[in-house]
Design a protein around this motif. Structure first.
Motif, PDB file in Angstrom:
ATOM      1  N   MET A  88      -3.273  -0.271 -17.469  1.00  0.00           N
ATOM      2  CA  MET A  88      -2.940   0.917 -16.671  1.00  0.00           C
ATOM      3  C   MET A  88      -1.612   1.501 -17.140  1.00  0.00           C
ATOM      4  SD  MET A  88      -2.463   1.243 -12.552  1.00  0.00           S
ATOM      5  CE  MET A  88      -2.018   2.794 -11.785  1.00  0.00           C
ATOM      6  N   VAL A  89      -1.567   2.820 -17.271  1.00  0.00           N
ATOM      7  CA  VAL A  89      -0.331   3.497 -17.660  1.00  0.00           C
ATOM      8  C   VAL A  89       0.661   3.456 -16.506  1.00  0.00           C
ATOM      9  CG1 VAL A  89       0.692   5.696 -18.370  1.00  0.00           C
ATOM     10  CG2 VAL A  89      -1.566   5.026 -19.240  1.00  0.00           C
ATOM     11  N   SER A  90       1.905   3.120 -16.818  1.00  0.00           N
ATOM     12  CA  SER A  90       2.924   3.034 -15.780  1.00  0.00           C
ATOM     13  C   SER A  90       3.150   4.398 -15.134  1.00  0.00           C
ATOM     14  CB  SER A  90       4.237   2.521 -16.371  1.00  0.00           C
ATOM     15  OG  SER A  90       5.264   2.564 -15.407  1.00  0.00           O
ATOM     16  N   LYS A  91       3.266   4.390 -13.833  1.00  0.00           N
ATOM     17  CA  LYS A  91       3.541   5.618 -13.088  1.00  0.00           C
ATOM     18  C   LYS A  91       5.014   5.742 -12.690  1.00  0.00           C
ATOM     19  CE  LYS A  91      -0.692   7.207 -12.998  1.00  0.00           C
ATOM     20  NZ  LYS A  91      -1.061   8.506 -13.618  1.00  0.00           N
ATOM     21  N   LEU A  92       5.815   4.817 -13.147  1.00  0.00           N
ATOM     22  CA  LEU A  92       7.259   4.893 -12.930  1.00  0.00           C
ATOM     23  C   LEU A  92       7.892   5.456 -14.195  1.00  0.00           C
ATOM     24  CD1 LEU A  92       9.617   4.237 -10.984  1.00  0.00           C
ATOM     25  CD2 LEU A  92       9.731   1.977 -12.051  1.00  0.00           C
ATOM     26  N   ARG A  93       8.658   6.528 -14.041  1.00  0.00           N
ATOM     27  CA  ARG A  93       9.154   7.253 -15.211  1.00  0.00           C
ATOM     28  C   ARG A  93      10.616   7.656 -15.038  1.00  0.00           C
ATOM     29  NH1 ARG A  93       8.927  12.885 -16.140  1.00  0.00           N
ATOM     30  NH2 ARG A  93       7.599  13.063 -14.268  1.00  0.00           N
ATOM     31  N   ILE A  94      11.396   7.461 -16.102  1.00  0.00           N
ATOM     32  CA  ILE A  94      12.754   8.009 -16.157  1.00  0.00           C
ATOM     33  C   ILE A  94      12.627   9.441 -16.661  1.00  0.00           C
ATOM     34  CG2 ILE A  94      15.058   7.795 -17.158  1.00  0.00           C
ATOM     35  CD1 ILE A  94      14.399   4.803 -17.638  1.00  0.00           C
ATOM     36  N   PHE A  96       2.417   8.945  -9.362  1.00  0.00           N
ATOM     37  CA  PHE A  96       1.179   8.971  -8.583  1.00  0.00           C
ATOM     38  C   PHE A  96       1.133  10.281  -7.796  1.00  0.00           C
ATOM     39  CE2 PHE A  96       1.220   4.230  -8.900  1.00  0.00           C
ATOM     40  CZ  PHE A  96      -0.076   4.067  -9.389  1.00  0.00           C
ATOM     41  N   THR A  97      -0.063  10.851  -7.654  1.00  0.00           N
ATOM     42  CA  THR A  97      -0.221  12.103  -6.919  1.00  0.00           C
ATOM     43  C   THR A  97      -0.382  11.836  -5.426  1.00  0.00           C
ATOM     44  OG1 THR A  97      -2.639  12.139  -7.086  1.00  0.00           O
ATOM     45  CG2 THR A  97      -1.379  13.087  -8.927  1.00  0.00           C
ATOM     46  N   ASP A  98      -0.300  12.911  -4.655  1.00  0.00           N
ATOM     47  CA  ASP A  98      -0.523  12.774  -3.210  1.00  0.00           C
ATOM     48  C   ASP A  98      -1.927  12.261  -2.924  1.00  0.00           C
ATOM     49  OD1 ASP A  98       2.025  13.594  -2.524  1.00  0.00           O
ATOM     50  OD2 ASP A  98       1.466  15.708  -2.362  1.00  0.00           O
ATOM     51  N   ASP A  99      -2.887  12.645  -3.772  1.00  0.00           N
ATOM     52  CA  ASP A  99      -4.263  12.170  -3.571  1.00  0.00           C
ATOM     53  C   ASP A  99      -4.374  10.663  -3.801  1.00  0.00           C
ATOM     54  OD1 ASP A  99      -5.123  14.706  -2.967  1.00  0.00           O
ATOM     55  OD2 ASP A  99      -5.747  15.176  -5.019  1.00  0.00           O
ATOM     56  N   ASP A 100      -3.512  10.129  -4.717  1.00  0.00           N
ATOM     57  CA  ASP A 100      -3.550   8.686  -4.980  1.00  0.00           C
ATOM     58  C   ASP A 100      -3.050   7.883  -3.783  1.00  0.00           C
ATOM     59  OD1 ASP A 100      -4.463   8.932  -7.639  1.00  0.00           O
ATOM     60  OD2 ASP A 100      -2.424   9.339  -8.341  1.00  0.00           O
ATOM     61  N   ASP A 140      12.318   2.133  -2.658  1.00  0.00           N
ATOM     62  CA  ASP A 140      10.917   2.556  -2.776  1.00  0.00           C
ATOM     63  C   ASP A 140      10.844   4.032  -3.149  1.00  0.00           C
ATOM     64  OD1 ASP A 140      10.392   0.008  -1.851  1.00  0.00           O
ATOM     65  OD2 ASP A 140       9.986   0.660   0.217  1.00  0.00           O
ATOM     66  N   LEU A 141       9.729   4.401  -3.803  1.00  0.00           N
ATOM     67  CA  LEU A 141       9.474   5.804  -4.129  1.00  0.00           C
ATOM     68  C   LEU A 141       8.073   6.177  -3.658  1.00  0.00           C
ATOM     69  CD1 LEU A 141      10.750   6.698  -7.749  1.00  0.00           C
ATOM     70  CD2 LEU A 141      11.325   7.828  -5.591  1.00  0.00           C
ATOM     71  N   ASP A 142       7.992   7.209  -2.809  1.00  0.00           N
ATOM     72  CA  ASP A 142       6.687   7.713  -2.389  1.00  0.00           C
ATOM     73  C   ASP A 142       5.980   8.372  -3.559  1.00  0.00           C
ATOM     74  OD1 ASP A 142       7.314   6.881   0.151  1.00  0.00           O
ATOM     75  OD2 ASP A 142       7.966   8.870   0.830  1.00  0.00           O
ATOM     76  N   GLN A 143       4.662   8.517  -3.426  1.00  0.00           N
ATOM     77  CA  GLN A 143       3.904   9.200  -4.474  1.00  0.00           C
ATOM     78  C   GLN A 143       4.428  10.625  -4.679  1.00  0.00           C
ATOM     79  OE1 GLN A 143       2.469   8.096  -1.631  1.00  0.00           O
ATOM     80  NE2 GLN A 143       1.655   9.877  -0.531  1.00  0.00           N
TER      81      GLN A 143
END
Length: 254
Positions: A1-7, A48-52, A82-85
Motif C-alpha cells: 500500500m502506498v503511504s498516505k502520510l506525506r511531507i 486519505f480522502t473524506d470518502d476513505d 493524529d491527522l484526520d483524513q
C-alpha cells in the motif's frame, strides 16, 4: 500500500536566515556555524480522502543530523499527534549546533511515522544536506561559572572560565582578561595558543580564579567582566558574572 502520510513543505531557518520551500534531496542554502540555531518548520499531510474516512494516528516526526556532535548524531522528535483524513498540520523542531563541530557537510534525515485504524504503518522520509562553516578567527567563552554567586560572612568565591577556538585557524595570540577593580581581580593572559582542531586538547584553555574579598568591602552587586580576544587585541566575546556581597551580621556580645 502506498503511504498516505506525506511531507508537503519544508522551511529551514539557520540563525536569522531562512531557506523556504525545500524539497527532498536539497542542500540547505544557508550555512550553519558553531553555536548556530537551526529550526525545521515542516508540513505533513494525510492524503486519505473524506470518502476513505481513515485517520493516521500516533504520528511522530524524528529529525536526525548525523555525525555533527563530535562524531555522534543530534536527534529531536515531536510529541505524537493524529491527522484526520484530507488534512494537514505544521510542526517545528530546533537544534543547537555544538561549538566543537567540524567544518563539513552533514546529512539530515526527517522521518515521520504513524498508523491508521487498520494498524497499517504510513511513513515519509526526506534527506537534506546541512553545511557547517567556520570563520577564519573566532575565540569564544565556552563556559563561565561563578560559585558561589552570593557571599556573606565567608567572603570567598571561585570563577572558572574556559575559552575555545571555534575558528578555522590555529591561534597563537589568543588573550583572556578577567577584571573588577573593586574586588582586586586583574587577570590578563596574552599569547594563548589554541588549536583549530576540536579534537585537540589545546582547542580550549581553562582559567580558575580564586576570589577573596576584604572584610570591609561594602555590600552590593559586583560585575566581573571576562573578555576573549584573538591577535591579542581583537575582541570576540564578552561575558559578565555578578557577585552579590552581603553584610556579615556582627555577633552580639552578652
Amino acid at each position: 500500500m502506498v503511504s498516505k502520510l506525506r511531507i508537503s513543505d519544508l522551511d529551514v531557518y539557520v540563525d536569522k536566515e531562512s531557506d523556504v520551500n525545500l524539497d527532498n534531496g536539497d542542500t540547505i542554502e544557508d550555512k550553519a556555524k558553531p553555536g548556530s540555531k537551526v529550526k525545521f518548520d515542516f508540513k505533513l499531510n494525510n492524503d486519505f480522502t473524506d470518502d476513505d474516512e481513515i485517520n493516521i494516528e500516533e504520528i511522530m516526526v524524528t529529525i536526525t543530523i548525523e555525525g555533527v556532535d563530535d562524531g555522534g548524531d543530534l536527534e529531536e522528535e515531536t510529541d505524537t499527534f493524529d491527522l484526520d483524513q484530507d488534512s494537514n498540520t505544521r510542526k517545528e523542531l530546533e537544534f543547537d549546533i555544538p561549538l566543537n563541530v567540524k567544518e563539513d557537510e552533514y546529512n539530515v534525515i526527517i522521518e515521520a511515522k504513524g498508523d491508521d485504524k487498520n494498524s497499517v504503518e504510513h511513513s515519509a522520509k526526506w534527506e537534506l544536506t546541512l553545511n557547517v562553516d567556520r570563520k577564519s578567527h573566532e575565540v569564544v567563552i565556552n563556559s563561565y561559572t561563578l560559585s558561589p554567586i552570593s557571599v556573606g560572612c565567608n567572603r570567598k568565591s571561585t570563577l572558572e572560565v574556559e575559552i575555545m577556538n571555534i575558528g578555522a585557524n590555529d591561534e597563537d595570540e589568543a588573550r583572556l582578561t578577567i577584571k573588577n577593580s573593586d574586588l582586586g581581580i586583574d587577570v590578563d593572559e596574552p599569547n594563548i595558543k589554541l588549536s583549530e582542531d576540536p579534537d585537540d586538547d589545546e582547542n580550549t584553555y581553562e582559567k580558575k580564579v580564586s576570589i577573596e574579598l576584604p572584610e570591609n568591602l561594602k555590600a552590593g552587586n559586583y560585575q566581573i567582566e571576562t573578555r576573549a580576544y584573538y591577535n591579542n587585541n581583537i575582541l570576540e566575546d564578552v561575558k559578565t558574572a555578578v557577585l552579590e556581597v552581603k553584610d556579615c551580621p556582627k555577633e552580639e556580645i552578652i
